[in-house]
Structures are given as C-alpha cells and as structure tokens.
Design a protein around this motif. Structure first.
Motif, PDB file in Angstrom:
ATOM      1  N   TYR A  79       0.935  -1.286  -0.002  1.00 48.16           N
ATOM      2  CA  TYR A  79       0.015   0.152   0.138  1.00 48.16           C
ATOM      3  C   TYR A  79       0.749   1.318  -0.106  1.00 48.16           C
ATOM      4  CZ  TYR A  79      -3.567  -3.226   1.412  1.00 48.16           C
ATOM      5  OH  TYR A  79      -4.648  -4.256   1.229  1.00 48.16           O
ATOM      6  N   ASP A  80       0.251   2.354  -0.443  1.00 48.90           N
ATOM      7  CA  ASP A  80       1.127   3.617  -0.408  1.00 48.90           C
ATOM      8  C   ASP A  80       0.867   4.350   0.693  1.00 48.90           C
ATOM      9  OD1 ASP A  80       2.135   3.254  -3.339  1.00 48.90           O
ATOM     10  OD2 ASP A  80      -0.161   3.820  -3.993  1.00 48.90           O
ATOM     11  N   VAL A  81      -0.398   4.392   1.209  1.00 49.49           N
ATOM     12  CA  VAL A  81      -0.485   5.133   2.505  1.00 49.49           C
ATOM     13  C   VAL A  81      -1.364   4.259   3.407  1.00 49.49           C
ATOM     14  CG1 VAL A  81      -1.898   7.184   3.555  1.00 49.49           C
ATOM     15  CG2 VAL A  81      -0.646   7.272   1.268  1.00 49.49           C
ATOM     16  N   VAL A  82      -1.039   4.033   4.805  1.00 53.72           N
ATOM     17  CA  VAL A  82      -1.465   3.320   5.777  1.00 53.72           C
ATOM     18  C   VAL A  82      -1.992   4.233   6.874  1.00 53.72           C
ATOM     19  CG1 VAL A  82      -1.187   1.272   7.460  1.00 53.72           C
ATOM     20  CG2 VAL A  82       0.083   1.447   5.250  1.00 53.72           C
ATOM     21  N   VAL A  83      -3.239   4.092   7.231  1.00 53.87           N
ATOM     22  CA  VAL A  83      -3.845   5.108   8.161  1.00 53.87           C
ATOM     23  C   VAL A  83      -4.362   4.133   9.231  1.00 53.87           C
ATOM     24  CG1 VAL A  83      -5.721   6.747   8.640  1.00 53.87           C
ATOM     25  CG2 VAL A  83      -4.792   6.376   6.393  1.00 53.87           C
ATOM     26  N   THR A  84      -3.827   4.509  10.392  1.00 55.44           N
ATOM     27  CA  THR A  84      -4.351   3.783  11.701  1.00 55.44           C
ATOM     28  C   THR A  84      -4.822   4.776  12.938  1.00 55.44           C
ATOM     29  OG1 THR A  84      -1.920   3.437  12.434  1.00 55.44           O
ATOM     30  CG2 THR A  84      -2.758   1.644  10.887  1.00 55.44           C
ATOM     31  N   HIS A  85      -5.217   4.035  13.872  1.00 59.36           N
ATOM     32  CA  HIS A  85      -5.430   4.628  15.149  1.00 59.36           C
ATOM     33  C   HIS A  85      -3.926   4.912  15.631  1.00 59.36           C
ATOM     34  CE1 HIS A  85      -6.331   5.463  19.290  1.00 59.36           C
ATOM     35  NE2 HIS A  85      -7.352   5.899  18.967  1.00 59.36           N
ATOM     36  N   GLN A  86      -3.695   6.129  16.509  1.00 62.63           N
ATOM     37  CA  GLN A  86      -2.127   6.437  17.054  1.00 62.63           C
ATOM     38  C   GLN A  86      -1.658   5.287  17.723  1.00 62.63           C
ATOM     39  OE1 GLN A  86      -3.371   9.900  18.658  1.00 62.63           O
ATOM     40  NE2 GLN A  86      -4.123   9.304  20.575  1.00 62.63           N
ATOM     41  N   ASP A  87      -2.587   4.567  18.597  1.00 59.76           N
ATOM     42  CA  ASP A  87      -2.142   3.518  19.510  1.00 59.76           C
ATOM     43  C   ASP A  87      -1.557   2.342  18.474  1.00 59.76           C
ATOM     44  OD1 ASP A  87      -2.669   5.121  21.451  1.00 59.76           O
ATOM     45  OD2 ASP A  87      -4.544   4.082  21.928  1.00 59.76           O
ATOM     46  N   LEU A  88      -1.902   2.409  17.263  1.00 58.34           N
ATOM     47  CA  LEU A  88      -1.555   1.025  16.272  1.00 58.34           C
ATOM     48  C   LEU A  88      -0.602   1.252  15.522  1.00 58.34           C
ATOM     49  CD1 LEU A  88      -5.364  -0.282  16.247  1.00 58.34           C
ATOM     50  CD2 LEU A  88      -3.568  -1.108  17.700  1.00 58.34           C
ATOM     51  N   THR A  89       0.037   2.535  15.258  1.00 60.44           N
ATOM     52  CA  THR A  89       0.661   2.971  13.912  1.00 60.44           C
ATOM     53  C   THR A  89       2.197   2.271  14.046  1.00 60.44           C
ATOM     54  OG1 THR A  89      -0.155   5.012  13.904  1.00 60.44           O
ATOM     55  CG2 THR A  89       1.784   4.735  13.039  1.00 60.44           C
ATOM     56  N   ASP A  90       2.873   2.027  15.454  1.00 63.96           N
ATOM     57  CA  ASP A  90       3.862   1.296  15.226  1.00 63.96           C
ATOM     58  C   ASP A  90       4.127  -0.147  14.802  1.00 63.96           C
ATOM     59  OD1 ASP A  90       5.363   3.404  16.183  1.00 63.96           O
ATOM     60  OD2 ASP A  90       5.557   2.971  18.197  1.00 63.96           O
TER      61      ASP A  90
END
Length: 653
Positions: free
Chosen positions: A448-459
């Motif tokens: 994927y080019d861009v991945v959007v997540t909740h801030q607690d799951l980004t890592d």
C-alpha cells in the motif's frame, strides 16, 4: 556525524523492540485471558475447599489437582492453537500439550518434581498450543489441492493425529526437562527475593515496564505461571499483585484529580473509575508518559503495597484479571484480608502523596495530550507543510498514491468506518482511481502507498508495511489528517482527475433498524452500560445471541469504538460472528452524553453483521454522522419515525 545519525537509529531500534514485546504480550494475553474464568473457578475452589481453605471439604477439593494439572493447561493450549489455526490448530495444540503435562506431573520422570510441579504446564501450554497449530497449518499447505477426491477427511484426520502424537512425545522428552530447569531457576529467584525481603524492589522494573504497555508480557508471561505454582503449594501468592495491584494507578489518578490542571484534571475522575473498578490499568499510562517523573510515585507505591503482602504473608489464590478491586477480593486467600487490603490501600496513599508533591512542584502548563490535543494541533497548522510532515522518515515513498488502507486490530468496525469517511473525501476530491480499503493489521502486506491507523496502532502497522506513508489518527469521523491525506494525494498525483466515484448502493435487504431497537433517551449510563444496552437491543431483535454482548465488550477493550462526531459503534469481535443471526443495528441516544474513554458520545449505534455486510452499513452511517444537518435532525428527533427518516438509507424498512 556518526553520533548524530546513530541516535535516531538507536531510538527506532528501541521502539521496534518495545513493539515486538507488546505484540508478544498481546499474544500471551490472548491465550490466557479467555480462560480467566476457569482460573478463577479453580482459585475459588482452592480458596474455599482445600484443607487450609475457608470451608474445607475433602470431596470438593479433589477438583483442585485435575484443574491445575489438566484443565487449565489444556484450555490455554487449545486457545493458543485456535488463535493460530482455529479448531484444527486448537485440537493439535491441546493434544501436543499432554506431553508437557505428563513430563511435569508423573513420578516416572521426576518424582521429586512431580510432587511440586505445575508452572511448566502453563508455559508448556503457551508454547505447544501455538506450535502444534503452526505445524499442522504448514503441513496442510504442503498437500493443499493435491489430495484425491474422497480422501480429504482421511488425510486430514490422520495428519492431525500423527503430528499431534509426535509433538506430544517430543514435548515430553525435549521441552519438559528444559522447562523444569527454567521454572526451577525462576522459582529459586522468587524464593530468594521473598526470603531476603527483596520482593518489593521488583517495582523498580515492573512499574516502568507497565507504562510502556509491557504489562501483558510481564503478568501473563512470568507472574501468572509462577503465582499459580506458588498458590498450589502454600495456598496463596503475592506475585498475583505485583503487576495487577490497582493501588498505584488509583493513587496517581487521585493525585491528578486533586492537584492536576486542565485536561488531565478533568479526565482523571473517569479514568479513576475505569482503572480502579474496571481494572483497565492502561488508562493511566498516558498520564505518566506525559510526566515521566511520576514513575517515582508509582514505584514507591508498588513497593509499599508488595511490602505489606510480605510482612503479612498474604496474597491471592488466582490472578486478579482484570486488575480491579473486585477481582482482587474475588481471589482473596484465607487469612489474607488484612494484608491484601493494606497492599492496595497503602500503595494508593503512598503514590497519591508522592505524585501530589511532584505535581505541585511542576510549574509547567498542564496540557497533557490524552485524547484530542493532537487533533487540535493539526487543525491549526499550516497546509503548506502537510506533505513534508506526512513523508517524514519516508523519503523513498515519493511516487503517485494508488492505494490507501485504513487498518485496525480486526479490520472491521473502526477501520471500515474510517475508510468510508476517507474514501468519500478522496473520491470527492476527484481521485476516483485511488482505492481506499480497510484491513486487519495482521493481514497487511507491504503493497500500500498510504496506511492510516489509530495512533495506538501505528508502530505495529509500520512493522507490516515499512515502505508506506503512515498516518496516525485519533478521531475516526473527523480527523484533520484526512484532509492531509487528500493533500498528499493531490501533491503526488498532480491534481484531481476523473469524476468522483459513485457511492455504494445502500443495503436493501431485511429490516435492519426496527422501531423497537430505537431508544431516544438512554438516561445516564457509563460506556460499558451503553454497550450492554446496544447489545441487548440487538439480541431482543433476534439479530444475535446473548454471547455477542460480551464480544462487544471484548472489542472495546482492544480498541475504542468511539468514532467522533458524538458517535460510538460498538460491535463484536471476528470470533463472535457465529453469534450473529442476521444483519441489524440498534440506536440509543444519550442527550446528556456518555463518557467514552474521555470523549462525549451522544449516539450509540450497535452493529451485528453477517459476512461483510457491515462495510456498506458503516459507509452509510459515516455519511450521516459527517453531515451536521443530519446529526441535528437526530438530536431533535421526537419519535422512532424521526430517527428512521434520517437513517432510512442506512437501514431501509
């Protein structure tokens, strides 16, 4: 120059290591937590009916041995195997664990250890359950599509049986001795700490590790197996309260209630209730991360509480999970009431006093970013620097954006909602060629080019898709970063092209929202009460079985379903799909609002969905609640018909 470049690399390595440990802790927790009920049952029987229990009963006490030697390890192993490869993995994993059980309980292997063993069974179950499932999963892939028709059942049954038998024998003679040695070593360490009154000093390591979200790895990976072994031997264990003691966190939050400022002071009362009575300790971690010096208060409080258990030789008979005050007393050992009460209360008082002093000494402005400070900052920053901010640390990802994924733990409710909102923004901006989908983090691929997540799951998402641009959001419904993503697409793709993509057709099958599933005034309620209410309406409508309600609470414990714009969409886990009879929603309005992890929620829409039907459903709900005019109509609704007039396209009747 070398020093300058190595510092970020070292920081990244430390963050990566922490994420791996967090994931490992979650993996362990997912094996143990579903079986806490069985462990508590065993603990209650032990506390009441063994010879030194509250009400000794020789016949009932016969359950204690088989419970700890067979039932609990096999349940843990089955759950671990099931998490890897569903029922087939659970069966093989549980069968393979029999080898560990006999290697640590039969006098044929080690008579002295058989009389005192126990813990290796639990660690062995955590190893053999997933390992057995992984082995059979790999074997199935070897001959997938190569079995002659009519022989599938024969091959499947014998491959599972043979592999389980071999794994059980291997575990018996290879893993058994290793685990006995490991647990003897750890047991000796604990015995040394207890005998030399050093157990309180473990708070120096445990409290900071908890705040880094390593609590599951500590509690379920180390303390629970050791504590169960000790409880079997002497009837109780203080180890169950090293990590789960609710006193330190409660004292810290109480200090914020009295001495805090601004957002921290305002949110502390709600966090206190969730932590102390609900047992969700994670709610106080952000307060400490914002002011790390408060670790001193937690360490002092934790050490004081443990010291009380050491002095009074007190503890619990089973884990307190979750770590609430109710769970603590439900597992109380006979003769431990005074010590355990002093354990949590002294920890609370000491933490409160020291944290209060530290907060009073702090002259800085208290604007702790607990839930919305990041979004506020983003909404006021200049648009000129959006693209450069998004690609920070991602210089290689400079091509056009073709695919965007919104990812969450399960890839269902919250990610589907966020993807719907973001998809509409991207397509309305004229980028109909850009795909926006939702996905579970565990299933992400680096494509994927861009991945959007909740801030607690980004890592965690970065581990799966290192080459993508990663965007963290806090508000699923109205995050300023959605506009940032659109700006990034515009800068990468060279302006909008093509007409906006047509919206999905609304689901038109079945009565998805019935009048009896609409409540216009939910009164005063907590988050958990609101979830239960939404679930009960779904059950009453015949959309789901009663067990689905607990699955809704389980989903909420993993990640919040508050979407922003005053909306929450509680729904069950993937594993609860079997409880869903048909796709339906429920609607409860709370005029006075519900405190939902620090957010104000006025509309609770419960969802039960078959297959992937929830995706279009969530897309329509997102459209409604991102339209201020529609939200105003729902706020002013005087009847169920008024609600259906707004949600008619979402749930046609």
């Amino acid at each position: 120059m070398a020093t300058t470049t190595s510092t970020p690399a070292a920081a990244a390595q430390r963050a990566s290591a922490r994420v791996h440990v967090q994931r490992f802790g979650t993996f362990l927790s997912n094996m143990v937590m579903p079986n806490i009920g069985a462990i508590i049952a065993w603990g209650l029987i032990t506390a009441f009916f063994i010879p030194v229990g509250w009400t000794p009963n020789e016949k009932i006490a016969t359950i204690v041995g088989p419970g700890i030697y067979y039932l609990i390890p096999l349940l843990i192993a089955y759950t671990g195997g099931y998490n890897v490869y569903r029922i087939r993995g659970g069966v093989v994993g549980a069968t393979a664990t029999l080898g560990i059980i006999m290697a640590t309980s039969s006098p044929l292997f080690d008579k002295a250890y058989a009389d005192t063993g126990g813990s290796p069974m639990f660690l062995g179950a955590m190893i053999m359950g997933p390992l057995g499932a992984y082995v059979i999963k790999r074997l199935d892939r070897l001959w997938d599509g190569k079995i002659r028709p009519g022989f599938e059942m024969l091959v499947n049954n014998f491959s599972a049986g043979i592999s389980a038998a071999l794994l059980a024998i291997g575990a018996m003679f290879i893993l058994g001795p290793i685990l006995r040695a490991v647990m003897e070593g750890l047991g000796n360490v604990v015995e040394f700490l207890v005998n030399h009154s050093l157990l309180p000093f473990t708070a120096i390591f445990i409290e900071p590790a908890k705040v880094l979200f390593l609590n599951n790895a500590i509690n379920h990976g180390v303390l629970t197996p050791l504590g169960l072994d000790q409880s079997k031997e002497i009837g109780h264990s203080a180890l169950f309260l090293l990590e789960a003691n609710p006193g330190p966190g409660a004292g810290l939050l109480l200090a914020f209630m009295v001495f805090g400022k601004g957002v921290a002071k305002a949110t502390a009362p709600g966090a206190f209730i969730i932590q102390f009575f609900g047992g969700i300790h994670e709610v106080y971690f952000p307060y400490v991360l914002a002011k790390p010096r408060l670790l001193l208060a937690l360490i002092a409080g934790g050490a004081t509480g443990t010291l009380m258990n050491v002095i009074f030789d007190s503890g619990l008979v089973a884990p307190a999970a979750p770590g609430s005050i109710f769970a603590v007393y439900s597992s109380l050992a006979k003769g431990s009431a005074v010590g355990v009460t002093l354990c949590w209360s002294s920890a609370l008082v000491v933490t409160f006093v020291i944290a209060g002093v530290l907060l009073k000494m702090d002259r800085s402005e208290d604007e702790i970013d607990l839930t919305s400070a990041t979004a506020q900052m983003e909404s006021t920053k200049g648009k000129k620097s959006v693209a450069s901010w998004l690609v920070e640390g991602n210089e290689a990802a400079a091509g056009p954006v073709r695919s965007i994924v919104f990812a969450c733990d399960a890839g269902m409710g919250s990610s589907a909602m966020g993807a719907s909102v973001l998809r509409k923004k991207v397509h309305d901006a004229g980028f109909g060629e850009v795909t926006v989908v939702n996905q579970a983090i565990a299933n992400l691929r680096d494509e994927y080019d861009v991945v959007v997540t909740h801030q607690d799951l980004t890592d965690r998402a970065r581990q799966q898709t290192p080459s993508a641009v990663h965007v963290s959001v806090e508000n699923f419904m109205a995050s300023p970063r959605y506009d940032d993503v659109v700006d990034l697409v515009r800068s990468r793709n060279g302006g909008g092209s093509g007409a906006p993509a047509a919206a999905d057709e609304p689901a038109a099958s079945g009565r998805l929202l019935a009048e009896e599933s609409i409540v216009l005034d939910g009164g005063s309620a907590s988050r958990d009460e609101a979830i239960t209410r939404a679930g009960e309406l779904l059950v009453a409508a015949g959309a789901a079985g009663p067990a689905y309600i607990e699955a809704m609470h389980e989903r909420e414990r993993s990640i919040s379903t508050a979407m922003g714009s005053g909306l929450a969409i509680p729904h069950g886990t993937n594993e609860a799909k079997a409880e869903v009879q048909r796709t339906a929603i429920s609607f409860v309005r709370y005029p006075d609002g519900v405190d939902w992890n620090g957010k104000q929620v006025h509309f609770v829409v419960g969802i039960a969905a078959l297959g992937n039907e929830h995706l279009k459903l969530l897309a329509r709900i997102a459209e409604v609640f991102t339209d201020p005019a529609q939200v105003e109509r729902l706020e002013a609704a005087q009847s169920a018909d008024d609600v259906l007039a707004v949600l008619g396209e979402v749930a046609p009747v």
